[in-house]
Write an enzyme that holds these catalytic residues in place. Structure first.
Site, PDB file in Angstrom:
ATOM      1  N   SER A 100     -12.548  -9.100   6.939  1.00 35.07           N
ATOM      2  CA  SER A 100     -11.223  -8.549   7.264  1.00 35.07           C
ATOM      3  C   SER A 100     -11.250  -7.024   7.420  1.00 35.07           C
ATOM      4  CB  SER A 100     -10.190  -8.915   6.187  1.00 35.07           C
ATOM      5  OG  SER A 100     -10.500 -10.086   5.506  1.00 35.07           O
ATOM      6  N   ASP A 121      -5.867 -14.271   8.199  1.00 32.75           N
ATOM      7  CA  ASP A 121      -4.527 -14.820   7.934  1.00 32.75           C
ATOM      8  C   ASP A 121      -3.918 -15.434   9.190  1.00 32.75           C
ATOM      9  OD1 ASP A 121      -4.738 -14.140   5.313  1.00 32.75           O
ATOM     10  OD2 ASP A 121      -3.338 -12.465   5.380  1.00 32.75           O
ATOM     11  N   ASN A 138     -13.321 -16.747   3.498  1.00 35.85           N
ATOM     12  CA  ASN A 138     -12.366 -16.136   2.567  1.00 35.85           C
ATOM     13  C   ASN A 138     -11.011 -16.846   2.546  1.00 35.85           C
ATOM     14  OD1 ASN A 138     -11.056 -14.967   4.825  1.00 35.85           O
ATOM     15  ND2 ASN A 138     -10.668 -13.076   3.724  1.00 35.85           N
ATOM     16  N   ARG A 190       0.849  -1.204   0.000  1.00 31.75           N
ATOM     17  CA  ARG A 190       0.000   0.000   0.000  1.00 31.75           C
ATOM     18  C   ARG A 190       0.880   1.249   0.000  1.00 31.75           C
ATOM     19  NH1 ARG A 190      -2.985  -3.806   2.613  1.00 31.75           N
ATOM     20  NH2 ARG A 190      -5.264  -3.677   2.809  1.00 31.75           N
ATOM     21  N   ARG A 240      -7.429 -22.386   1.283  1.00 34.37           N
ATOM     22  CA  ARG A 240      -6.763 -22.692   2.554  1.00 34.37           C
ATOM     23  C   ARG A 240      -7.603 -23.581   3.471  1.00 34.37           C
ATOM     24  NH1 ARG A 240      -3.952 -16.752   3.657  1.00 34.37           N
ATOM     25  NH2 ARG A 240      -1.984 -17.244   2.599  1.00 34.37           N
TER      26      ARG A 240
END
Length: 427
Positions: free
Chosen positions: A197, A313, A336, A27, A344
């Site tokens: 998130s 995560d 997600n 970012r 995952r």
């Protein structure tokens, strides 16, 4: 295929200064490139994802210099939208933190750019972002499969009234937020569905503010962004440590400490993944907070049943930590996981079963019951850095573990296994 066998570890102790955050690094690079003035970024992450962003910016005419260890970047901003010198193809590997924000930023003005990547990137959905950009006037074509990269971008984004689906990835909203201030018109972004998130949106808003742009946030359901703005360099910017990367070391402390101290993040960190430490505390570990450190001391660990939507995560690390907890652990609201570097949820369930765990894999949850004794197994990593790092924790038992393709950690943490070994006492 290359593999690495980790022998049983009796104790983990010591301190580690974390590599820079992937989310913050990419970012900050993009905002520095769009800004007026020169920015010096320090503690930049040196990893595959960041290299893909740097290569793309270079191809777009952005000038920067890197220190020998690639953790300092002096970057001269463009003072506005990025301009391709002509028709251009950018290869972005499997870097979602480069693909999504660039897909939006390169829709400003008139460009002709193709964004592509590794085979896995072509399986990671981007349709919700493309739909939103088209609502703002962007001219985008899918070159292979509808709703997936590669994309051809031909500019045209002007702002206006936009809806974005927030239920799959927060990176779509991040991409729109970072691009909207440079659009000629004001933009109102409405979020459909439950925003996943959310803490990652806070990282985006925090960085935009650092680069001189503030927007109106109405309860994360609607964002109002003035058009025709400019980003301004803050001069120097220190990239904080990667909180997701901290999770493996904090978990190791919880399972086999001693005490493990991670520096470069702390109670003032902007990353939501620092909340991982709260989960370890709930499981029975002892956590100590400082402004720029978190320490974790071993405790008797108990299973938990928790919604992990806020730390998707780092929640992966809880899945392997659950192998050392008493009882059955359930991680919920993690759909997600399925659209990340790999699916995952499927990958985690498959590999946990290999080491002997009883696993129930749901559409958006995973339930894990540890075995009495872990089994030695060859762990498939699915070209996913987090799978490799999560399963290294199996070595904190009296059983070795073999990690296939260990170099996949290069995505965020190239020397992870060396750092773990440095803090470990062999059994």
């Amino acid at each position: 295929m290359e593999s690495l066998t980790l022998q049983p570890i009796a104790r983990v102790d010591g301190a580690i200064n974390l590599p820079g955050s992937k989310s913050v690094s990419n970012r900050a690079l993009l905002l520095a490139a769009l800004a007026c003035g020169k920015t010096v970024l320090t503690n930049l992450l040196d990893s595959d994802d960041v290299r893909h962003m740097l290569n793309a910016l270079s191809a777009l005419g952005i000038n920067y210099t890197l220190s020998a260890d690639r953790t300092r970047c002096d970057i001269t901003g463009n003072g506005g939208a990025l301009r391709a010198p002509g028709a251009l193809e950018l290869f972005l590997g499997n870097a979602g933190t480069a693909m999504r924000p660039l897909a939006a930023a390169l829709c400003l003005g008139q460009n002709e750019i193709v964004l592509t990547g590794e085979p896995r990137m072509k399986e990671r959905p981007i349709g919700h972002l493309v739909d939103s950009l088209r609502q703002g006037g962007a001219n985008i074509d899918y070159l292979e499969q509808e709703n997936y990269p590669p994309l051809r971008l031909r500019g045209g984004f002007t702002g206006g009234e936009i809806e974005v689906d927030g239920s799959v990835s927060s990176q779509f909203l991040t991409a729109l937020l970072m691009t909207a201030p440079l659009a000629p018109e004001d933009t109102t972004i409405r979020v459909k569905g439950e925003l996943v998130s959310k803490p990652y949106i806070d990282i985006t808003l925090n960085l935009m503010k650092t680069f001189g742009v503030e927007i109106a946030n109405h309860h994360y359901q609607q964002f109002v962004v003035k058009g025709g703005q400019q980003y301004h360099s803050p001069g120097r910017y220190l990239v904080e440590g990667d909180a997701s990367s901290a999770s493996y070391f904090l978990a190791a402390g919880a399972i086999k400490g001693g005490t493990v101290k991670v520096t470069g993040i702390g109670r003032k960190s902007m990353q939501g993944d620092i909340r991982f430490a709260d989960v370890l505390e709930k499981m029975g570990a002892t956590i100590t907070w400082g402004d720029d450190f978190i320490a974790c001391t071993r405790g008797e660990l108990h299973a938990i049943d928790m919604d992990m939507n806020h730390i998707p995560d780092a929640a992966m690390t809880i899945a392997t930590t659950a192998l050392f907890a008493k009882g059955t652990t359930t991680l919920r609201n993690i759909y997600n996981w399925r659209v990340k570097e790999t699916d995952r949820l499927f990958a985690m369930a498959t590999e946990l079963r290999k080491v002997g765990a009883e696993v129930e894999e749901g559409h958006d949850y995973i339930r894990i019951t540890p075995p009495a004794k872990l089994h030695h197994a060859d762990i498939g990593t699915y070209n996913d850095h987090r799978m490799a790092m999560c399963f290294s924790l199996v070595a904190l038992s009296d059983t070795p573990v073999t990690i296939l393709d260990p170099k996949c950690t290069a995505k965020t943490f190239p020397d992870y296994f060396e750092q773990l070994a440095r803090m470990s006492t062999p059994a």
